[in-house]
Design a protein around this motif. Sequence first.
Motif, PDB file in Angstrom:
ATOM      1  N   THR A   4       0.857  -1.173   0.000  1.00 42.71           N
ATOM      2  CA  THR A   4       0.000   0.000   0.000  1.00 42.71           C
ATOM      3  C   THR A   4       0.889   1.218   0.000  1.00 42.71           C
ATOM      4  N   ALA A   5       0.367   2.329  -0.432  1.00 42.99           N
ATOM      5  CA  ALA A   5       1.178   3.555  -0.474  1.00 42.99           C
ATOM      6  C   ALA A   5       0.341   4.738  -0.038  1.00 42.99           C
ATOM      7  N   ARG A   6       1.029   5.722   0.564  1.00 43.79           N
ATOM      8  CA  ARG A   6       0.382   6.978   0.870  1.00 43.79           C
ATOM      9  C   ARG A   6       1.438   8.065   0.742  1.00 43.79           C
ATOM     10  N   TYR A 257       5.726   3.153   1.776  1.00 40.33           N
ATOM     11  CA  TYR A 257       5.442   1.873   1.118  1.00 40.33           C
ATOM     12  C   TYR A 257       5.429   0.792   2.200  1.00 40.33           C
ATOM     13  N   HIS A 297       1.477  -1.250  -9.374  1.00 40.22           N
ATOM     14  CA  HIS A 297       0.236  -0.787  -8.767  1.00 40.22           C
ATOM     15  C   HIS A 297       0.039   0.724  -8.853  1.00 40.22           C
ATOM     16  N   PHE A 298       1.132   1.490  -8.760  1.00 35.70           N
ATOM     17  CA  PHE A 298       0.998   2.945  -8.648  1.00 35.70           C
ATOM     18  C   PHE A 298       1.687   3.732  -9.759  1.00 35.70           C
ATOM     19  N   LYS A 299       2.382   3.023 -10.670  1.00 37.74           N
ATOM     20  CA  LYS A 299       3.047   3.671 -11.814  1.00 37.74           C
ATOM     21  C   LYS A 299       4.066   4.711 -11.358  1.00 37.74           C
TER      22      LYS A 299
END
Length: 347
Positions: A4-6, A257, A297-299
Motif C-alpha cells: 500500500t502507499a500513501r 510503502y 500498482h501505482f506507476k
Amino acid sequence: AAGTARAWAMEPAEGAARTLPSCGRLSGTGRLSRGPLFGRAHGRLGLSPSSRPLLPPSQENTDPQKIAFLLRKQWTLYSVTPLYKFSSAHLKDYARLLSAFIAAEKQKGLAVEVGVELDIKVAVSSLPDLKGSDQDHAAVLVQLSLRSSVSPKKSEEKLVWSGWFCCVAGDDLLENVPEDFTCLPLFLANGAESYTSIVGSWFQKTFDCCFRRLAISPLNLTWMAAMWTGCKVDKTPSAMELVFSVPCPPHPLDISYAIHTEDAKALWDTIQKTPGEITQEEVDIFMDCLYSHFHRHFKIHLSATKLVKVSTGIASAHCDGIIKFLQSQYLIGVLMLLTELAISQIQ
C-alpha cells in the motif's frame, strides 16, 4: 507481496552532517590527525561491501532484562574517534567530573532548566552485555537525572538524558589503535540536544576525541531492510515500511510503502541463497522486486527517489542517523552494523 502507499508533503528535514562544538581537528598534541590510527586493516569495512554476515541473534549470556531500557527509544547516532587515556576503572570519577562540568556550564546559562532550582545527577556505568567479541571494550552508559535541591530523594529523580558508547565486533579498528586509546566508535544519545552537546564537549576535552553525527546512506538502509526482513521473531511484527523522499519544491514529497511482514519474508526467502551471509546482489534483487511491485500498482518509479527510512519488527532507522531498537534478541546484531558504519566514517 501486497503493498500500500500513501503520500504527503513534509517540511525539509534538518541536515544530518553536524558535529558537536569544538569538533574540528584538535590542536596541540595532534594525536587524532595521525593517518595510521584510522587506516583500514583489511578493507572489510566500508559503505558498500559486497557481502555481510547475516544478522545474528543475541548470545546466550546476554540478559534481556539488563538491556530492555534501550528498546523502543529514539537514539541519535554519532561516530567517535578513539578516547585517549580512558579507563573503565574510573567511571565514578568521570561521573563526578562531568557533574562539575555541567554545573559550571549551567552557571554560564548554557544548560537547560536555567532558573529552576534543580540539580543534575550524573551516573556513568558499564554495560558488559553489549559486546560482539572478547576483544570489544564493554559499553559505557552515561545518564543524567534531575532532582530537586529541596527534596533530593532518589525516588524523586527524573531521568532526562541517556547516552552510551559501544564497540560491537570492531576488531578491524582495534588492531590499529595504540595502547593508550580506547575504541568506542559508536555513540547513541536520547534526550535534549543541549545535554548531548554538553556531555560531548566534556568527553572531547577530557579524552581528546571527536564526535560527529552519523548519517545512514540509502544504500545501507537497503541492507537493513533486507537483513531485518530475514530475521525470525517470536511475535508477528507490524508491516515493514519503507519511506522514500521525492524532491518537490518548495516542500519534498514523502512516499510510504508498507509490505505485509509475511509477504516480505516469503519474497526474501526466495532470494537469499548464500549460507551464513547476505550479498549486495541479493539486496539489489530484493529491492528491485519491491520497486517493480510498487510500479505495477501505482506507476511510480521508486528507484528514482531517495530511501530515507526503514521500519521493521527488528528496528527502525532514518537516514538522518536516528534509530529505534525493537527486539532485544537482535540488538547485538544491529549494533554490529552500526559499529561498522561508525568506524567507516572515522577511518
